[in-house]
Design a protein around this motif. Structure first.
Motif, mmCIF file in Angstrom:
data_model
loop_
_atom_site.group_PDB
_atom_site.id
_atom_site.type_symbol
_atom_site.label_atom_id
_atom_site.label_comp_id
_atom_site.label_asym_id
_atom_site.label_seq_id
_atom_site.Cartn_x
_atom_site.Cartn_y
_atom_site.Cartn_z
ATOM 1 N N LYS A 199 -30.829 -19.644 -11.096
ATOM 2 C CA LYS A 199 -29.540 -19.212 -11.655
ATOM 3 C C LYS A 199 -28.468 -20.260 -11.387
ATOM 4 O O LYS A 199 -27.653 -20.566 -12.271
ATOM 5 C CB LYS A 199 -29.133 -17.862 -11.059
ATOM 6 C CG LYS A 199 -29.955 -16.678 -11.544
ATOM 7 C CD LYS A 199 -29.480 -15.382 -10.919
ATOM 8 C CE LYS A 199 -30.227 -14.184 -11.475
ATOM 9 N NZ LYS A 199 -31.668 -14.229 -11.214
ATOM 10 N N GLN A 257 -29.002 -23.298 -13.595
ATOM 11 C CA GLN A 257 -28.703 -23.065 -15.007
ATOM 12 C C GLN A 257 -27.212 -22.878 -15.259
ATOM 13 O O GLN A 257 -26.660 -23.420 -16.216
ATOM 14 C CB GLN A 257 -29.456 -21.827 -15.502
ATOM 15 C CG GLN A 257 -29.229 -21.532 -16.974
ATOM 16 C CD GLN A 257 -30.003 -20.305 -17.435
ATOM 17 O OE1 GLN A 257 -30.527 -19.553 -16.629
ATOM 18 N NE2 GLN A 257 -30.077 -20.103 -18.739
ATOM 19 N N SER A 258 -26.553 -22.107 -14.395
ATOM 20 C CA SER A 258 -25.160 -21.745 -14.640
ATOM 21 C C SER A 258 -24.195 -22.251 -13.582
ATOM 22 O O SER A 258 -22.978 -22.168 -13.769
ATOM 23 C CB SER A 258 -25.027 -20.214 -14.733
ATOM 24 O OG SER A 258 -25.896 -19.678 -15.701
ATOM 25 N N TRP A 291 -22.058 -18.525 -12.562
ATOM 26 C CA TRP A 291 -22.805 -17.265 -12.612
ATOM 27 C C TRP A 291 -22.000 -16.145 -11.944
ATOM 28 O O TRP A 291 -22.048 -14.985 -12.367
ATOM 29 C CB TRP A 291 -24.149 -17.432 -11.902
ATOM 30 C CG TRP A 291 -24.874 -16.117 -11.696
ATOM 31 C CD1 TRP A 291 -24.773 -15.284 -10.624
ATOM 32 C CD2 TRP A 291 -25.771 -15.486 -12.607
ATOM 33 N NE1 TRP A 291 -25.565 -14.172 -10.805
ATOM 34 C CE2 TRP A 291 -26.191 -14.265 -12.011
ATOM 35 C CE3 TRP A 291 -26.277 -15.842 -13.861
ATOM 36 C CZ2 TRP A 291 -27.071 -13.401 -12.636
ATOM 37 C CZ3 TRP A 291 -27.160 -14.982 -14.494
ATOM 38 C CH2 TRP A 291 -27.540 -13.774 -13.880
ATOM 39 N N THR A 332 -22.364 -14.805 -17.657
ATOM 40 C CA THR A 332 -23.767 -14.991 -18.025
ATOM 41 C C THR A 332 -24.524 -13.675 -17.963
ATOM 42 O O THR A 332 -25.283 -13.332 -18.880
ATOM 43 C CB THR A 332 -24.440 -16.020 -17.092
ATOM 44 O OG1 THR A 332 -23.727 -17.257 -17.163
ATOM 45 C CG2 THR A 332 -25.887 -16.246 -17.499
ATOM 46 N N LEU A 333 -24.334 -12.920 -16.893
ATOM 47 C CA LEU A 333 -25.002 -11.619 -16.764
ATOM 48 C C LEU A 333 -24.539 -10.669 -17.856
ATOM 49 O O LEU A 333 -25.357 -9.950 -18.448
ATOM 50 C CB LEU A 333 -24.702 -11.023 -15.388
ATOM 51 C CG LEU A 333 -25.298 -9.637 -15.115
ATOM 52 C CD1 LEU A 333 -26.814 -9.671 -15.224
ATOM 53 C CD2 LEU A 333 -24.867 -9.131 -13.741
ATOM 54 N N HIS A 365 -26.323 -11.443 -21.001
ATOM 55 C CA HIS A 365 -27.709 -10.975 -20.954
ATOM 56 C C HIS A 365 -27.788 -9.480 -21.257
ATOM 57 O O HIS A 365 -28.641 -9.027 -22.030
ATOM 58 C CB HIS A 365 -28.311 -11.252 -19.579
ATOM 59 C CG HIS A 365 -28.789 -12.654 -19.390
ATOM 60 N ND1 HIS A 365 -29.691 -13.260 -20.234
ATOM 61 C CD2 HIS A 365 -28.488 -13.584 -18.437
ATOM 62 C CE1 HIS A 365 -29.930 -14.498 -19.820
ATOM 63 N NE2 HIS A 365 -29.204 -14.714 -18.736
ATOM 64 N N ALA A 403 -23.040 -9.596 -10.589
ATOM 65 C CA ALA A 403 -23.595 -10.949 -10.612
ATOM 66 C C ALA A 403 -23.629 -11.549 -9.209
ATOM 67 O O ALA A 403 -24.620 -12.169 -8.806
ATOM 68 C CB ALA A 403 -22.783 -11.831 -11.552
ATOM 69 N N LEU A 433 -27.039 -12.565 -6.983
ATOM 70 C CA LEU A 433 -27.249 -13.898 -6.398
ATOM 71 C C LEU A 433 -27.409 -13.813 -4.879
ATOM 72 O O LEU A 433 -28.263 -14.496 -4.295
ATOM 73 C CB LEU A 433 -26.069 -14.804 -6.760
ATOM 74 C CG LEU A 433 -26.253 -16.306 -6.542
ATOM 75 C CD1 LEU A 433 -27.408 -16.832 -7.378
ATOM 76 C CD2 LEU A 433 -24.959 -17.047 -6.899
#
Length: 310
Positions: A185, A188-189, A193, A198-199, A202, A235, A239
Motif C-alpha cells: 500500500k 503504491q500510494s 493512503w 484510495t480506500l 476501492h 485507511a 495500514l
C-alpha cells in the motif's frame, strides 16, 4: 570465553523464542484444523475445477510450478488433481502414513494454487494456506492424534523444539503476509493512503461494479461512501493493522488485540467491498499464534489425558 558467552544476549533471546518448544498436540491440532479447512475449501470450490477444466488456452499465463506447462492441463488431468487432493487431504487430516501423505498433500496444493493463479486471478489466501501446509507436511505433525499403524510407538512424552519450530514458522509467515500487504500500500500510494481517498475509491468501485454486473450489494458500502469522514480513519487503521502485525508474535494481550482487529478488518472488507479471504477471515490463518490444543482438551478431556500419558 565460550561461543554462547560471545553471542549477544538479544540474539540468544531471539534464538530461544524462535526455537521455543511446544507439545506435539499443538502441532497435531494445527494439522487437523488447517488441513481440514483446505480439504473443505477444495470440496466447496469444485466449481473452480470445473471451470478450469473447460477454459480455453488464450488467457493461460503459467506461474509458480505451473511454469513447467506449455499449455493448460487437459480437463481429465484437472479432475485427477481434484481427486488426489481429496484423497491425500483426508489422509493428511487423519495423519495416515503422514511421512508420505503430508508432503504429498502440500505439494498437490501448491500445484493447484499455482495452476489456479495462472489465469489472471491471484488468490493470496490460497498461497498462505499452501505455505502453511508445506511447513506442516514436512514437520512431525502426526506424532499424536493420528490414525496410523505406528502411532503408539512414536508418541512423544514431553514438549520439544521439533514440535515448536514449525508452529513459530507458520506464525511468522502469517504475520509477514500482512506486513507485505501494508508495504505494498505504501509503495503504491505512499502516505497518501492515510487520507482515505484510495480506500474510498476501492469501496465505490466495488459497489458500482456489483451494481452493474449484478450480485449481492455490500451492506455497508453506501454508508461508508456517504460519510467521507469515516474513510480516513479506516485507511489508517488498515495500514496500522498490517504494519504492526509483528506485535502478534509477542503473544498475550497484544496478540489477542491484533487477532481480534484482524477478524474485524476482514469482516469490514466483506461488508464494504464483498471481498473476503476465508482462511484469514475465519481465523484459521491466525491459529499458529494460539495454543490450539486446549480446544481439543476441553472437548475431549479424557482422550487428551490418555494421549498425554501415552
Amino acid at each position: 570465553m565460550t561461543t554462547a558467552d560471545a553471542t549477544p544476549s538479544r540474539i540468544r533471546r531471539f534464538d530461544r523464542w524462535l526455537l521455543s518448544p511446544a507439545p506435539a498436540e499443538r502441532l497435531a491440532a494445527l494439522r487437523i484444523l488447517i488441513g481440514g479447512f483446505v480439504l473443505v475449501y477444495m470440496i466447496v470450490n469444485v466449481g473452480a475445477f470445473d471451470r478450469l477444466a473447460q477454459l480455453p488456452s488464450a488467457p493461460f499465463e503459467p506461474v509458480g510450478i505451473a511454469r513447467w506447462l506449455d499449455e493448460p492441463l487437459p480437463g481429465v488431468a484437472v479432475w485427477i488433481l481434484f481427486a488426489l487432493l481429496l484423497v491425500f487431504g483426508a489422509a493428511f487430516v487423519a495423519g495416515f502414513w503422514f511421512r508420505v501423505t503430508g508432503p504429498a498433500f502440500a505439494i498437490l496444493t501448491l500445484a493447484w494454487a499455482s495452476y489456479h493463479s495462472s489465469w489472471g486471478q491471484t488468490l493470496h489466501f490460497e498461497h498462505l494456506f499452501t505455505l502453511h501446509l508445506l511447513v506442516l507436511g514436512l514437520a512431525p505433525a502426526a506424532a499424536v492424534w493420528s490414525w496410523s499403524p505406528n502411532q503408539q510407538a512414536q508418541q512423544p512424552t514431553d514438549v520439544s523444539v521439533r514440535f515448536g519450530w514449525p508452529i513459530r514458522l507458520m506464525a511468522i509467515i502469517t504475520v509477514l503476509t500482512y506486513v507485505i500487504a501494508g508495504i505494498a500500500k505504501l509503495r503504491q500510494s505512499g502516505l497518501a493512503w492515510a487520507d482515505g481517498s484510495t480506500l474510498g475509491n476501492h469501496i465505490a468501485y466495488s459497489a458500482i461494479r456489483i451494481d452493474q454486473l449484478g450480485g449481492f450489494e455490500p451492506p455497508l458500502a453506501k454508508l461508508v461512501v456517504g460519510r467521507a469522514w469515516l474513510i480516513a480513519p479506516m485507511a489508517v487503521a488498515t495500514l496500522a493493522l498490517e504494519l504492526l502485525a509483528p506485535l502478534a508474535l509477542v503473544g498475550g494481550r497484544l496478540r489477542n488485540i491484533w487477532a481480534t482487529s484482524a477478524i474485524v478488518f476482514h469482516a469490514g472488507t466483506a461488508l464494504t467491498m464483498m471481498v473476503f479471504f476465508p482462511y484469514q477471515g475465519l481465523g484459521f490463518a491466525l491459529l499458529p499464534l494460539f495454543r490450539v490444543e486446549y480446544a481439543q482438551r476441553a472437548l475431549a478431556p479424557q482422550t487428551a489425558r490418555q494421549t498425554t500419558k501415552n
